[in-house]
Design an enzyme around this catalytic site. Sequence first.
Site, PDB file in Angstrom:
ATOM      1  N   CYS A 173       0.757  -1.227   0.188  1.00  0.00           N
ATOM      2  CA  CYS A 173       0.168   0.178  -0.076  1.00  0.00           C
ATOM      3  C   CYS A 173       0.762   1.388  -0.037  1.00  0.00           C
ATOM      4  CB  CYS A 173      -0.818   0.085   1.450  1.00  0.00           C
ATOM      5  SG  CYS A 173      -1.939  -1.545   1.443  1.00  0.00           S
TER       6      CYS A 173
ATOM      7  N   GLY B 243      -1.150   0.914  -4.811  1.00  0.00           N
ATOM      8  CA  GLY B 243      -2.232   0.434  -4.496  1.00  0.00           C
ATOM      9  C   GLY B 243      -3.592   1.159  -5.085  1.00  0.00           C
TER      10      GLY B 243
ATOM     11  N   ASN C 114       0.951   0.148   6.091  1.00  0.00           N
ATOM     12  CA  ASN C 114       1.457  -0.737   4.775  1.00  0.00           C
ATOM     13  C   ASN C 114       2.117  -1.880   5.169  1.00  0.00           C
ATOM     14  OD1 ASN C 114       4.313  -0.347   2.403  1.00  0.00           O
ATOM     15  ND2 ASN C 114       2.489  -1.661   2.313  1.00  0.00           N
ATOM     16  N   GLY C 115       1.671  -3.123   4.974  1.00  0.00           N
ATOM     17  CA  GLY C 115       2.302  -4.438   5.269  1.00  0.00           C
ATOM     18  C   GLY C 115       1.156  -5.457   5.726  1.00  0.00           C
TER      19      GLY C 115
ATOM     20  N   TYR D 227       9.998  -4.789  -8.319  1.00  0.00           N
ATOM     21  CA  TYR D 227       8.784  -4.390  -8.702  1.00  0.00           C
ATOM     22  C   TYR D 227       7.748  -3.355  -8.468  1.00  0.00           C
ATOM     23  CZ  TYR D 227       3.683  -4.962 -10.252  1.00  0.00           C
ATOM     24  OH  TYR D 227       2.354  -4.681 -10.697  1.00  0.00           O
TER      25      TYR D 227
HETATM   26  P1  AMP Z   1       2.095 -13.281 -14.439  1.00  0.00           P
HETATM   27  O1  AMP Z   1       3.453 -13.922 -14.217  1.00  0.00           O
HETATM   28  O2  AMP Z   1       1.283 -13.395 -15.454  1.00  0.00           O
HETATM   29  O3  AMP Z   1       1.438 -13.390 -13.083  1.00  0.00           O
HETATM   30  O4  AMP Z   1       2.541 -11.555 -14.105  1.00  0.00           O
HETATM   31  C1  AMP Z   1       3.934 -11.211 -13.873  1.00  0.00           C
HETATM   32  C2  AMP Z   1       3.689  -9.555 -13.968  1.00  0.00           C
HETATM   33  O5  AMP Z   1       3.004  -9.160 -12.983  1.00  0.00           O
HETATM   34  C3  AMP Z   1       5.340  -9.212 -13.889  1.00  0.00           C
HETATM   35  O6  AMP Z   1       5.609  -8.459 -15.185  1.00  0.00           O
HETATM   36  C4  AMP Z   1       5.162  -8.258 -13.107  1.00  0.00           C
HETATM   37  O7  AMP Z   1       5.264  -6.803 -13.567  1.00  0.00           O
HETATM   38  C5  AMP Z   1       3.989  -8.096 -12.281  1.00  0.00           C
HETATM   39  N1  AMP Z   1       3.600  -8.224 -10.963  1.00  0.00           N
HETATM   40  C6  AMP Z   1       4.709  -8.657 -10.187  1.00  0.00           C
HETATM   41  N2  AMP Z   1       4.213  -8.857  -8.625  1.00  0.00           N
HETATM   42  C7  AMP Z   1       3.175  -8.318  -8.699  1.00  0.00           C
HETATM   43  C8  AMP Z   1       2.196  -7.903  -7.875  1.00  0.00           C
HETATM   44  N3  AMP Z   1       2.276  -8.252  -6.623  1.00  0.00           N
HETATM   45  N4  AMP Z   1       1.083  -7.410  -7.982  1.00  0.00           N
HETATM   46  C9  AMP Z   1       0.625  -7.117  -9.542  1.00  0.00           C
HETATM   47  N5  AMP Z   1       1.677  -7.352 -10.304  1.00  0.00           N
HETATM   48  C10 AMP Z   1       2.643  -7.830 -10.187  1.00  0.00           C
END
Ligand code: AMP
Length: 499
Positions: A2, A28, A101-102, A257
């Site tokens: 968050c 978020g 956040n956490g 990320y």
């Molecule tokens: P997928 O392997 O289809 O689940 O999607 C991977 C992609 O989701 C990666 O390119 C990341 O940019 C993104 N990603 C990684 N972790 C998260 C997360 N916690 N929430 C949303 N997107 C994420």
Amino acid sequence: MCGIVGLVAQTTVNQRLYDALTVLQHRGQDAAGIATDDGGYLRLRKDNGLVRDVFRTKHMRKLMGTMGIGHCRYPTAGCASSAEAQPFYVNAPYGITLAHNGNLTNSDQLTKEVYQTDLRHVNTTSDSEVLLNVFAHELHVTADPEPTPEGVFRAVSEVHRRCRGAYAAVAMINGHGIVAFRDPKGIRPLIYGQRHTLQGVETMFASESVALDSLGYEVVRDVAPGEAIYVDRNGNVHEQQCAEAPTLSPCIFEHVYLARPDSFVDGISVYKARLRMGEKLAEKVMRLQPDHDIDVVMPIPDSGRTSALSMAVELGVKYREGFIKNRYIGRTFIMPGQTERRKSVRKKLNPIDLEFRGKVVCLVDDSIVRGTTCSQIIEMARQCGAKKVYYCSAAPPVRHPNVYGIDMPAAQELIAHDRSVDEVAAEIGADWLIYQDLDDLIECAQEGNPQIEEFECSVFDGRYITGDIDAGYLSDLEQARNDLAKAERESKKAAEAEV
Ligand code: AMP
């Protein structure tokens, strides 16, 4: 994950809190909220939705006052109901609002304690409301007629004694001040900055430095693990270490990320860390196949861009943007159900055929989680005439669930959970799959701040540094996070929105 923000100023803070939340929106997009202290009266607006949708002019007009806190939520442990939007409020002692956040890993046990021993009622399933009640109870027992910095620090020390897991939080004590604190391992980020004005010094806390930068606050420093910083309503800053054995072990996924590339997290430039990830990937390619046949390196926008660029430079091959992203579509990750998620990837990314035709393309993304996105992307690349499709992940295989506040799916839904790298490659249809090595990833982050000796890497290595995660906890989590549970929560949310 968050986004949180807190601001003590001498002039009205509503616009700045709003602006800071829009800068933290990537952390978020599910719900947002702001609480301000209007001369001792609490003003609070929170709801599901993006920051720009939650706050209308009529709400902003009511959010008067010279200090306040804000939150934007990504659903993690709690559910997606609007009742769980933050900040949370309790009226005793003094009137306190909190944004967190956490994720607390002993939230169930604490909920019981809070009810049976502290005689407090928690009205949602959110661990953040539990955190607030633990803090409020511990502040209450000081029995000070007015809150004091000492009382606030004692309460945070007790929070550290009772709470487990990850928490970066800002709490506003109505009419008195804002306290910011971070768990004893500093898993989730929290930073503060100041601005000098004619009226005095203003202090802002935020999840990421980018919020301070863009609002014109100079970074002072990260809040230390276990530390509490209390800023009273006159702007005086009081600091104290409140944990017994604090050690900085920040979450490495912030660098992969979560954080914006223009942020510094615990002294590390996120952008530079991502550039180093690309260089390390290039080194791995050269180590494994010095005579590789890659014609072009291509990022998966936006998250793979920084690493792809440095990887291409390091390999000395062309860098091309073969996929164009539609910016006006929601994230795929939070959609319940695999079918919805697959459809949405197609809508989100469109390939430029010419960049693929007859080429060996090396696609670069920050991470592979479920594998839904990359399977679709590889398929698209082939349809555009790519000769071979290689896939690079700037992070190692994600094999374990996250318990510290990142919305990761259940272990069974992680494509690498019980698969070897070759099996994942076959599953996603890549001719070659290259994952970052964990040691290399750690080096990429550590180079930015060599004083950090340990990172929280549980999604990659299954080691939960708070030491309280057992098989029972993980199996309960598995239940809560599977797609079915998520779909039920979404439909509950939709039903609530219709009312
Ligand atoms: P997928 O392997 O289809 O689940 O999607 C991977 C992609 O989701 C990666 O390119 C990341 O940019 C993104 N990603 C990684 N972790 C998260 C997360 N916690 N929430 C949303 N997107 C994420």
